[in-house]
Design a protein around this motif. Structure first.
Motif, PDB file in Angstrom:
ATOM      1  N   ARG A  89       0.834  -1.213   0.000  1.00 58.46           N
ATOM      2  CA  ARG A  89       0.000   0.000   0.000  1.00 58.46           C
ATOM      3  C   ARG A  89       0.861   1.253   0.000  1.00 58.46           C
ATOM      4  O   ARG A  89       0.590   2.230  -0.706  1.00 58.46           O
ATOM      5  N   HIS A  90       1.946   1.224   0.800  1.00 58.60           N
ATOM      6  CA  HIS A  90       2.832   2.386   0.902  1.00 58.60           C
ATOM      7  C   HIS A  90       3.512   2.686  -0.426  1.00 58.60           C
ATOM      8  O   HIS A  90       3.719   3.861  -0.782  1.00 58.60           O
ATOM      9  N   TRP A  91       3.871   1.657  -1.184  1.00 58.97           N
ATOM     10  CA  TRP A  91       4.490   1.891  -2.492  1.00 58.97           C
ATOM     11  C   TRP A  91       3.516   2.560  -3.450  1.00 58.97           C
ATOM     12  O   TRP A  91       3.914   3.368  -4.295  1.00 58.97           O
ATOM     13  N   GLN A  92       2.232   2.245  -3.307  1.00 59.27           N
ATOM     14  CA  GLN A  92       1.224   2.946  -4.099  1.00 59.27           C
ATOM     15  C   GLN A  92       1.183   4.425  -3.703  1.00 59.27           C
ATOM     16  O   GLN A  92       1.110   5.313  -4.560  1.00 59.27           O
ATOM     17  N   GLU A  93       1.254   4.668  -2.417  1.00 61.69           N
ATOM     18  CA  GLU A  93       1.259   6.043  -1.892  1.00 61.69           C
ATOM     19  C   GLU A  93       2.459   6.832  -2.423  1.00 61.69           C
ATOM     20  O   GLU A  93       2.308   7.975  -2.893  1.00 61.69           O
ATOM     21  N   VAL A  94       3.637   6.231  -2.364  1.00 60.07           N
ATOM     22  CA  VAL A  94       4.871   6.910  -2.784  1.00 60.07           C
ATOM     23  C   VAL A  94       4.868   7.180  -4.285  1.00 60.07           C
ATOM     24  O   VAL A  94       5.145   8.301  -4.734  1.00 60.07           O
ATOM     25  N   THR A  95       4.563   6.161  -5.087  1.00 60.95           N
ATOM     26  CA  THR A  95       4.620   6.332  -6.538  1.00 60.95           C
ATOM     27  C   THR A  95       3.555   7.300  -7.047  1.00 60.95           C
ATOM     28  O   THR A  95       3.764   7.987  -8.050  1.00 60.95           O
ATOM     29  N   ASN A 108      15.733   8.637  -0.082  1.00 56.56           N
ATOM     30  CA  ASN A 108      15.233   9.011   1.237  1.00 56.56           C
ATOM     31  C   ASN A 108      14.943  10.512   1.283  1.00 56.56           C
ATOM     32  O   ASN A 108      15.734  11.320   0.793  1.00 56.56           O
ATOM     33  N   SER A 109      13.799  10.885   1.862  1.00 59.64           N
ATOM     34  CA  SER A 109      13.425  12.294   1.988  1.00 59.64           C
ATOM     35  C   SER A 109      12.394  12.423   3.098  1.00 59.64           C
ATOM     36  O   SER A 109      11.964  11.430   3.692  1.00 59.64           O
ATOM     37  N   THR A 110      11.993  13.643   3.376  1.00 59.71           N
ATOM     38  CA  THR A 110      10.968  13.858   4.410  1.00 59.71           C
ATOM     39  C   THR A 110       9.637  13.244   4.007  1.00 59.71           C
ATOM     40  O   THR A 110       8.842  12.859   4.864  1.00 59.71           O
ATOM     41  N   ASP A 111       9.403  13.146   2.707  1.00 54.39           N
ATOM     42  CA  ASP A 111       8.154  12.555   2.210  1.00 54.39           C
ATOM     43  C   ASP A 111       8.287  11.070   1.897  1.00 54.39           C
ATOM     44  O   ASP A 111       7.297  10.402   1.585  1.00 54.39           O
TER      45      ASP A 111
END
Length: 506
Positions: free
Chosen positions: A42-48, A59-62
């Motif tokens: 789910r998180h990879w969907q959020e990031v992409t 790596n970043s704040t987001d």
């Protein structure tokens, strides 16, 4: 029942089993702060969805890489993005940046489960049926029975539709690659396998047999004629498929290097959890992680893996047959699983896929191996609350194997493909009745797995041995995998070139 009705029923039954398993719990459900693989997907969907492509692997704040940072190749990222677009249309909260961390709801679970089923339907299940009807010899009913047994393999169902992953995509692409190679459509086979490798880097387990078979075929055709042309075509197809997948990351060297660092981390150690491979098993007596430097661990595992895969690969280069290709896929997968660096318990699925393809040839040993493959993941399945699905799917697979494939009666020397050793067995061990011995060992193995499963699920280990049952499962499975590796290697090395195979390759 006519053949096509049986095929339709087989497909429907496999879908029902998958969906039923998907109604159960999943990895990390209700277990903050990291949750589990479900949250990772789910998180990879959020990031992409929310970040530009050049920030996906940094790596970043987001994008905190310590919180399920993306560590799979670009095709996985693109798949996550595709799912994210659909998720955003249904409910934007599912992929909202940061605020969606740990999101859990019945509607979202239904959506995520549906994405796995869709991937199964689009990539993996058609490949199984196509392979079965082209390359499983015998009646149409036998082909359908083979397809059903592969589709009911409990290991893949429990991990993808229970634990939660998309192994069906990479394994499906790999199977399409095997299918095309067996049809002598080598360029399409190269494309398909490259897509598998660009979806999950663990497909390296299958890379050596693909390389060795195609190289052997080119050598047989002659590197001054047709063989050279084929080699150039294959090389171009590999370069094109990788370029297509990696294009957004090839424009910047730092981007490419960062993706590679994410795909192949060396700081995670030699193995994780209690995996049924050599290094974890040895750690019971020798603490390899503390005894050896990380770099030494990488070098040792690389050398051991290469050495274990070498005999099968060497024969495949000099005798590039389809039968040898399938056996080499099994042997190299086991070599990687048993000896390579950073092995997960779920990686046994990579060995299980080519073992599934050997069901028509050595049904008894293939069925036994697939049962142990599922059992080896028991600690993970128990952690995810998948005990009941594990029991039901394992029994269903065993029932199908016994009733439709009659595996229990196929234990003679010829059935086990050990005919070249028959004279040796008669001369040096005349007292050994191979058929009776095989059945007895199989029954002992199944009963032992049942007992260990019950003990793991119902008993509390001694306080001074908290990992008693996971270690017992790991060691038990490791001894089996080592024996299967030796057996399948012997079958391949002793195999005589098949005239039909030789003709096809030439």
């Amino acid at each position: 029942m006519d053949t096509w009705s049986f095929v339709a029923l087989s497909g429907l039954l496999s879908l029902i089993v998958r969906w039923t398993v998907s109604l159960s719990s999943y990895s990390g459900a209700g277990k903050p702060p990291m949750f589990g693989d479900y949250e990772a997907q789910r998180h990879w969907q959020e990031v992409t969805f929310n970040l530009p492509i050049h920030k996906w692997y940094f790596n970043s704040t987001d994008n905190n890489l310590l919180y399920w940072g993306l560590d799979y190749p670009p095709l996985t990222a693109y798949h996550s993005l595709l799912c994210a677009y659909v998720a955003h249309l249904v409910n934007p909260d599912w992929v909202a940046l940061k605020s969606s961390h740990g999101y859990e709801s019945q509607a979202h679970k239904l959506f995520m489960r549906a994405t796995v089923l869709a991937a199964d339907l689009i990539v993996y299940i058609p490949a199984v049926f196509m392979y079965a009807f082209y390359f499983c010899e015998g009646s149409s009913k036998k082909k359908a029975s083979f397809a059903l047994s592969v589709l009911l393999f409990p290991g893949l169902i429990l991990i993808d539709h229970g634990h939660f992953q998309y192994n069906c995509v990479s394994l499906g692409f790999a199977l399409w690659g095997i299918f095309f190679i067996a049809l002598q459509w080598d360029i399409l086979g190269s494309f398909a396998f490259c897509f598998a490798l660009n979806y999950k880097q663990m497909e390296l387990y299958h890379s050596l047999p693909f390389f060795c078979y195609l190289l052997g075929k080119c050598l047989r055709k002659g590197l001054k004629g047709k063989g050279l042309i084929l080699l150039i075509k294959i090389a171009v197809s590999v370069i094109m498929s990788f370029a297509l997948c990696w294009l957004p990351f090839l424009l910047d060297t730092q981007q490419s290097l960062q993706v590679l660092r994410r795909l192949f981390p060396v700081d995670r150690g030699l193995f994780e959890d209690k995996v049924a491979n050599t290094w974890c098993s040895l750690s019971v007596l020798i603490k390899m992680k503390t005894l050896l430097l990380p770099q030494t661990q990488v070098q040792l595992s690389f050398a051991a893996t290469l050495l274990a895969a070498l005999p099968s690969c060497t024969k495949l280069i000099f005798q590039p047959t389809i039968s040898g290709f399938r056996l080499s896929l099994v042997n190299c997968s086991f070599a990687f699983f048993l000896f390579s660096f950073q092995v997960h318990e779920k990686s046994i699925l990579l060995a299980a896929l080519p073992v599934c393809l050997l069901i028509p040839e050595v049904p008894f040993m293939a069925t036994w191996c697939l049962l142990v493959s599922t059992f080896s993941m028991l600690p993970l399945l128990l952690k995810d609350g998948l005990l009941l699905p594990y029991i039901v799917t394992s029994l269903a697979f065993l029932l199908v194997s016994i009733t439709l494939l009659a595996v229990s009666g196929l234990t003679s020397v010829d059935d086990l493909k050990l005919t070249p050793l028959a004279h040796f067995i008669r001369k040096c061990a005349a007292w050994v009745k191979v058929e009776s011995l095989a059945k007895s060992l199989f029954m002992l193995s199944v009963v032992s797995m049942a007992v260990l499963s019950v003990m793991s699920a119902t008993l509390n280990p001694p306080s001074n041995l908290p990992d008693l049952f996971p270690v017992a499962v790991s060691l038990f499975s490791y001894l089996h995998f080592l024996a299967f590796f030796i057996y399948f290697s012997a079958v391949h090395l002793l195999e005589s070139p098949n005239k039909e195979d030789q003709k096809k390759v030439s």
